[in-house]
Design a protein around this motif. Structure first.
Motif, PDB file in Angstrom:
ATOM      1  N   ASP A  37       0.824  -1.223   0.000  1.00 44.64           N
ATOM      2  CA  ASP A  37       0.000   0.000   0.000  1.00 44.64           C
ATOM      3  C   ASP A  37       0.849   1.262   0.000  1.00 44.64           C
ATOM      4  O   ASP A  37       0.588   2.203   0.749  1.00 44.64           O
ATOM      5  CB  ASP A  37      -0.958  -0.002   1.204  1.00 44.64           C
ATOM      6  N   VAL A  38       1.864   1.273  -0.826  1.00 42.38           N
ATOM      7  CA  VAL A  38       2.771   2.421  -0.898  1.00 42.38           C
ATOM      8  C   VAL A  38       2.263   3.403  -1.960  1.00 42.38           C
ATOM      9  O   VAL A  38       2.151   3.040  -3.135  1.00 42.38           O
ATOM     10  CB  VAL A  38       4.198   1.962  -1.269  1.00 42.38           C
ATOM     11  N   PRO A  39       1.937   4.637  -1.595  1.00 41.43           N
ATOM     12  CA  PRO A  39       1.490   5.608  -2.598  1.00 41.43           C
ATOM     13  C   PRO A  39       2.583   5.868  -3.636  1.00 41.43           C
ATOM     14  O   PRO A  39       3.749   6.017  -3.289  1.00 41.43           O
ATOM     15  CB  PRO A  39       1.215   6.875  -1.767  1.00 41.43           C
ATOM     16  N   ASP A  49       3.650   8.194  10.940  1.00 45.06           N
ATOM     17  CA  ASP A  49       2.587   7.356  10.380  1.00 45.06           C
ATOM     18  C   ASP A  49       1.730   8.160   9.385  1.00 45.06           C
ATOM     19  O   ASP A  49       1.182   9.199   9.738  1.00 45.06           O
ATOM     20  CB  ASP A  49       1.722   6.874  11.559  1.00 45.06           C
ATOM     21  N   ILE A  50       1.591   7.665   8.162  1.00 41.80           N
ATOM     22  CA  ILE A  50       0.828   8.395   7.129  1.00 41.80           C
ATOM     23  C   ILE A  50      -0.574   7.823   6.933  1.00 41.80           C
ATOM     24  O   ILE A  50      -1.310   8.268   6.049  1.00 41.80           O
ATOM     25  CB  ILE A  50       1.567   8.387   5.779  1.00 41.80           C
ATOM     26  N   ASP A  51      -0.977   6.825   7.722  1.00 42.07           N
ATOM     27  CA  ASP A  51      -2.243   6.131   7.472  1.00 42.07           C
ATOM     28  C   ASP A  51      -3.442   7.086   7.427  1.00 42.07           C
ATOM     29  O   ASP A  51      -4.262   7.022   6.511  1.00 42.07           O
ATOM     30  CB  ASP A  51      -2.496   5.071   8.550  1.00 42.07           C
ATOM     31  N   GLU A  68      -5.891   8.209   4.193  1.00 44.34           N
ATOM     32  CA  GLU A  68      -7.331   7.959   4.157  1.00 44.34           C
ATOM     33  C   GLU A  68      -8.113   9.208   3.813  1.00 44.34           C
ATOM     34  O   GLU A  68      -9.076   9.158   3.067  1.00 44.34           O
ATOM     35  CB  GLU A  68      -7.808   7.415   5.512  1.00 44.34           C
ATOM     36  N   ALA A 102      -1.564   7.950  13.552  1.00 48.01           N
ATOM     37  CA  ALA A 102      -2.342   6.912  14.239  1.00 48.01           C
ATOM     38  C   ALA A 102      -1.483   6.099  15.192  1.00 48.01           C
ATOM     39  O   ALA A 102      -2.002   5.465  16.111  1.00 48.01           O
ATOM     40  CB  ALA A 102      -2.989   5.984  13.207  1.00 48.01           C
ATOM     41  N   THR A 103      -0.184   6.086  14.962  1.00 45.57           N
ATOM     42  CA  THR A 103       0.711   5.310  15.814  1.00 45.57           C
ATOM     43  C   THR A 103       1.927   6.162  16.163  1.00 45.57           C
ATOM     44  O   THR A 103       2.109   7.256  15.634  1.00 45.57           O
ATOM     45  CB  THR A 103       1.208   4.037  15.105  1.00 45.57           C
ATOM     46  N   GLY A 104       2.745   5.624  17.025  1.00 43.42           N
ATOM     47  CA  GLY A 104       3.950   6.342  17.431  1.00 43.42           C
ATOM     48  C   GLY A 104       5.155   6.021  16.574  1.00 43.42           C
ATOM     49  O   GLY A 104       6.265   6.434  16.879  1.00 43.42           O
ATOM     50  N   ARG A 105       4.963   5.291  15.472  1.00 42.21           N
ATOM     51  CA  ARG A 105       6.119   4.859  14.697  1.00 42.21           C
ATOM     52  C   ARG A 105       6.782   6.049  13.985  1.00 42.21           C
ATOM     53  O   ARG A 105       6.098   6.986  13.573  1.00 42.21           O
ATOM     54  CB  ARG A 105       5.717   3.776  13.703  1.00 42.21           C
ATOM     55  N   SER A 156       9.232   4.549   9.728  1.00 33.92           N
ATOM     56  CA  SER A 156       8.919   3.117   9.655  1.00 33.92           C
ATOM     57  C   SER A 156       8.846   2.648   8.206  1.00 33.92           C
ATOM     58  O   SER A 156       8.493   3.407   7.293  1.00 33.92           O
ATOM     59  CB  SER A 156       7.573   2.872  10.345  1.00 33.92           C
ATOM     60  N   SER A 162       6.556   0.966   7.154  1.00 28.22           N
ATOM     61  CA  SER A 162       5.138   1.018   6.794  1.00 28.22           C
ATOM     62  C   SER A 162       4.734   2.360   6.188  1.00 28.22           C
ATOM     63  O   SER A 162       3.626   2.487   5.667  1.00 28.22           O
ATOM     64  CB  SER A 162       4.271   0.756   8.033  1.00 28.22           C
ATOM     65  N   ASP A 163       5.589   3.365   6.267  1.00 26.54           N
ATOM     66  CA  ASP A 163       5.210   4.718   5.846  1.00 26.54           C
ATOM     67  C   ASP A 163       6.037   5.179   4.657  1.00 26.54           C
ATOM     68  O   ASP A 163       6.656   6.241   4.670  1.00 26.54           O
ATOM     69  CB  ASP A 163       5.359   5.684   7.028  1.00 26.54           C
ATOM     70  N   ALA A 164       6.019   4.350   3.622  1.00 28.60           N
ATOM     71  CA  ALA A 164       6.858   4.627   2.448  1.00 28.60           C
ATOM     72  C   ALA A 164       6.064   5.321   1.345  1.00 28.60           C
ATOM     73  O   ALA A 164       4.842   5.166   1.240  1.00 28.60           O
ATOM     74  CB  ALA A 164       7.443   3.322   1.914  1.00 28.60           C
ATOM     75  N   ARG A 221      -4.090   0.291   6.111  1.00 25.56           N
ATOM     76  CA  ARG A 221      -2.996   0.078   5.159  1.00 25.56           C
ATOM     77  C   ARG A 221      -2.159  -1.105   5.627  1.00 25.56           C
ATOM     78  O   ARG A 221      -2.168  -1.457   6.809  1.00 25.56           O
ATOM     79  CB  ARG A 221      -2.091   1.310   5.047  1.00 25.56           C
ATOM     80  N   GLY A 222      -1.410  -1.671   4.686  1.00 25.98           N
ATOM     81  CA  GLY A 222      -0.503  -2.743   5.057  1.00 25.98           C
ATOM     82  C   GLY A 222       0.608  -2.215   5.954  1.00 25.98           C
ATOM     83  O   GLY A 222       0.877  -1.016   5.988  1.00 25.98           O
ATOM     84  N   GLN A 223       1.215  -3.123   6.689  1.00 22.91           N
ATOM     85  CA  GLN A 223       2.309  -2.737   7.584  1.00 22.91           C
ATOM     86  C   GLN A 223       3.509  -3.644   7.321  1.00 22.91           C
ATOM     87  O   GLN A 223       3.348  -4.805   6.953  1.00 22.91           O
ATOM     88  CB  GLN A 223       1.898  -2.903   9.047  1.00 22.91           C
ATOM     89  N   ALA A 224       4.674  -3.085   7.544  1.00 18.85           N
ATOM     90  CA  ALA A 224       5.908  -3.862   7.377  1.00 18.85           C
ATOM     91  C   ALA A 224       6.726  -3.737   8.652  1.00 18.85           C
ATOM     92  O   ALA A 224       6.916  -2.631   9.165  1.00 18.85           O
ATOM     93  CB  ALA A 224       6.700  -3.360   6.183  1.00 18.85           C
ATOM     94  N   GLU A 229       5.468  -1.027  18.397  1.00 20.98           N
ATOM     95  CA  GLU A 229       4.994  -0.192  17.286  1.00 20.98           C
ATOM     96  C   GLU A 229       3.557  -0.561  16.923  1.00 20.98           C
ATOM     97  O   GLU A 229       2.711   0.304  16.718  1.00 20.98           O
ATOM     98  CB  GLU A 229       5.908  -0.371  16.076  1.00 20.98           C
ATOM     99  N   SER A 239       1.043   0.612  19.543  1.00 21.59           N
ATOM    100  CA  SER A 239       0.824   2.051  19.625  1.00 21.59           C
ATOM    101  C   SER A 239      -0.390   2.476  18.795  1.00 21.59           C
ATOM    102  O   SER A 239      -0.975   3.520  19.039  1.00 21.59           O
ATOM    103  CB  SER A 239       2.077   2.811  19.189  1.00 21.59           C
ATOM    104  N   ALA A 240      -0.782   1.654  17.811  1.00 19.59           N
ATOM    105  CA  ALA A 240      -1.971   1.977  17.017  1.00 19.59           C
ATOM    106  C   ALA A 240      -3.235   1.886  17.855  1.00 19.59           C
ATOM    107  O   ALA A 240      -4.270   2.451  17.503  1.00 19.59           O
ATOM    108  CB  ALA A 240      -2.077   1.036  15.827  1.00 19.59           C
TER     109      ALA A 240
END
Lengths: 269, 255
Positions: free
Chosen positions: A57-59, A88-90, A94, A102-105, A108, A110-112, B141-144, B155, B158-159
């Motif tokens: 799910d990478v834009p 976090d770009i989730d 959206e 949404a998270t403390g990451r 990450s 996940s945020d590519a 979204r997917g997560q890695a 991590e 935290s969501a």
């Protein structure tokens, strides 16, 4: 920090840098034109763990502005550069609105974001043209110049609020023609529309130098989810906002000096 | 604090360690999955007991029936001192999860709890998720995940605004909204009035037992009271001499 030995400081730096992702090359595994996102396999193996996971799910970056965009087909195997956001770009993805993460990451995997088109040396483009190429967008018009001696520049005459039909012709050159009788691709015929469309039908047809017959034989590579119908036309539904560009792929033999027409029927709101 | 019963029981891989006269346990633990080490010092430990300790993967120190500290052994070493030998064993809860590398891709539409389960499974540690109280959002979204399993779990948690803590039986999730109060400390159990700094309350207990790290607790002293979450604990317990220190740090939710 005063109490740490140089070895401990070095280990601490390595620990921090190992968990902080900035940018990585990757290979596209799949593309979702609906969300315009890719799944990417990172092309670097870091020390621990040995391989990085698939990133989903990478834009994808398509250059443009709110009302226009330059797009191209994205396929499995394409090279890309992944860039990782600070947070976090989730939620942003959206809604498109500025929101708290949404998270403390941080930084990450996940945020590519993906910049498709980066290549390794072995995938370098063959015969990269030395001539200048220009592709420009302005409201209601598309300007394209590529190897001026081969293809005439085209201006697609769609005006906001206008309606009617338009033909824009491009003359093929010998260099654009594959082995006669086989399929060929002319990917340099770029076009774009934008504006809120009440009706827009597009077809690409050819007229040969020796015949006035019009044959529809194209495949339009869409930028914004048009519906393809049996008449080789792409129909955008009423109210659709078309901000995209695309490339024309012609299936079939085309003689040199043939003229390709992009034919459109349109009503713009 | 002096506890009349100063006995410390030590178990290496579940087997009792004996053959020592003097033992001291020191260390600090905090809510979360970062492994904070405890140190167990044993004076003049018998040779066969030292070998047992050296080979052990896990260590637990009990006072009565209460587990004061337990975890994975990271170091055991022995040195000669004027009185004989001093053996030191360093161990920490969650060390295995901290050291386990994971590389995991999770598709969109998966809940936080399921994500945590998958990370734990990928870690190969055998640690399981005990429960997931509170909010359990589904990720859009997917997560890695790549790196230390413990950090990947944090991590993912935290969501949900949640934090995790490890017990002997598995991973406990502490939701953002906290848990119902299950422990109440009253004045006789405290050594003096708690020290408050902002939303943090430092308590010194009279006995180093019943440390509910990650659980909600109520405290009552003089005319004051407060409820909150125990986020840190520390211990200094010696079976022969000195005062026992048992400190708790609470995050106050209301007072």
């Amino acid at each position: 920090m005063d109490n740490l030995t140089p070895a401990e400081i070095k280990a601490l730096k390595q620990e921090i840098s190992a968990s902080l992702h900035c940018a990585l090359p990757g290979t596209v595994e799949s593309f979702d034109p609906e969300t315009q996102t890719v799944s990417v396999r990172p092309a670097l193996h870091l020390s621990s763990p040995s391989s990085l996971p698939l990133i989903r799910d990478v834009p994808v970056f398509f250059p443009g502005s709110r009302d226009s965009a330059l797009t191209w087909p994205v396929s499995a195997g394409d090279g890309c550069l992944l860039v990782f956001a600070d947070a976090d770009i989730d939620r942003w993805f959206e809604t498109g609105e500025p929101e708290g993460p949404a998270t403390g990451r941080r930084h990450s995997l996940s945020d590519a974001f993906a910049f498709v088109g980066f290549r390794s040396k072995v995938d370098a483009l063959p015969d990269l043209p030395a001539e200048p190429s220009f592709f420009g967008l302005s409201p209601g018009q598309v300007h394209h110049t590529h190897k001026a001696e081969d293809i005439t520049s085209g201006v697609f005459p769609l005006e906001r609020g206008g309606s009617g039909q338009a033909d824009t012709g491009f003359t093929t050159a010998a260099s654009e023609v594959a082995d006669p009788g086989t399929d060929c691709t002319i990917s340099s015929l770029q076009f774009a529309w934008w504006g809120k469309v009440a009706l827009l039908r597009v077809a690409v047809r050819k007229r040969t130098a020796v015949s006035s017959d019009v044959t529809t034989l194209c495949t339009l590579l869409p930028g914004k989810r048009p519906k393809y119908d049996a008449a080789a036309q792409w129909n955008w539904g009423s109210g659709a906002v078309v901000r995209s560009s695309g490339a024309v792929q012609v299936n079939g033999a085309i003689a040199a000096d043939s003229t390709l027409f992009i034919h459109s029927t349109y009503i713009l709101e | 604090m002096t506890d009349l019963n100063r006995t410390l029981s030590i178990f290496a891989d579940g087997e009792p360690v004996t053959g020592f006269r003097h033992a001291r346990l020191t260390g600090r633990d905090a809510l979360g999955l970062y492994p904070m080490p405890f140190t167990l010092r044993l004076w003049n430990l018998a040779e066969e007991e030292y070998l047992k300790l050296e080979a052990a993967k896990t260590l637990a120190v009990l006072h009565g029936n209460s587990v004061l500290a337990c975890g994975t052994v990271s170091d055991v070493y022995r040195k000669t001192i004027p009185e004989g030998t001093l053996t030191e064993a360093v161990f920490a809860a969650g060390l295995s999860l901290w050291e386990a590398p994971v590389s995991l891709s999770v598709e969109a539409g998966v809940s936080v709890s399921e994500t945590v389960r998958r990370i734990l499974e990928a870690s190969g540690t055998g640690i399981r998720l005990l429960s997931f109280p509170g909010n359990d959002p589904v990720r859009t979204r997917g997560q890695a995940f790549s790196g230390r399993a413990a950090e990947c779990v944090e991590e993912a948690l935290s969501a949900a605004g949640a934090r995790g803590t490890l017990t002997e039986t598995g991973l406990c999730v502490i939701p953002a909204e906290g848990l119902p109060v299950t422990v109440t400390l009253t004045e006789p159990e405290l050594a003096g009035a708690p020290a408050q700094a902002g939303k943090r309350l430092l308590l010194v207990r009279t006995a180093p037992v019943g440390w509910p790290l990650g659980k909600a607790m109520a405290v009552k002293w003089k005319n004051e009271s407060g409820e909150g979450l125990v986020t840190e604990r520390s211990i200094d317990a010696d079976n022969l001499e000195g005062n026992w220190q048992a400190e708790l740090l609470m995050e106050i939710h209301n007072s």
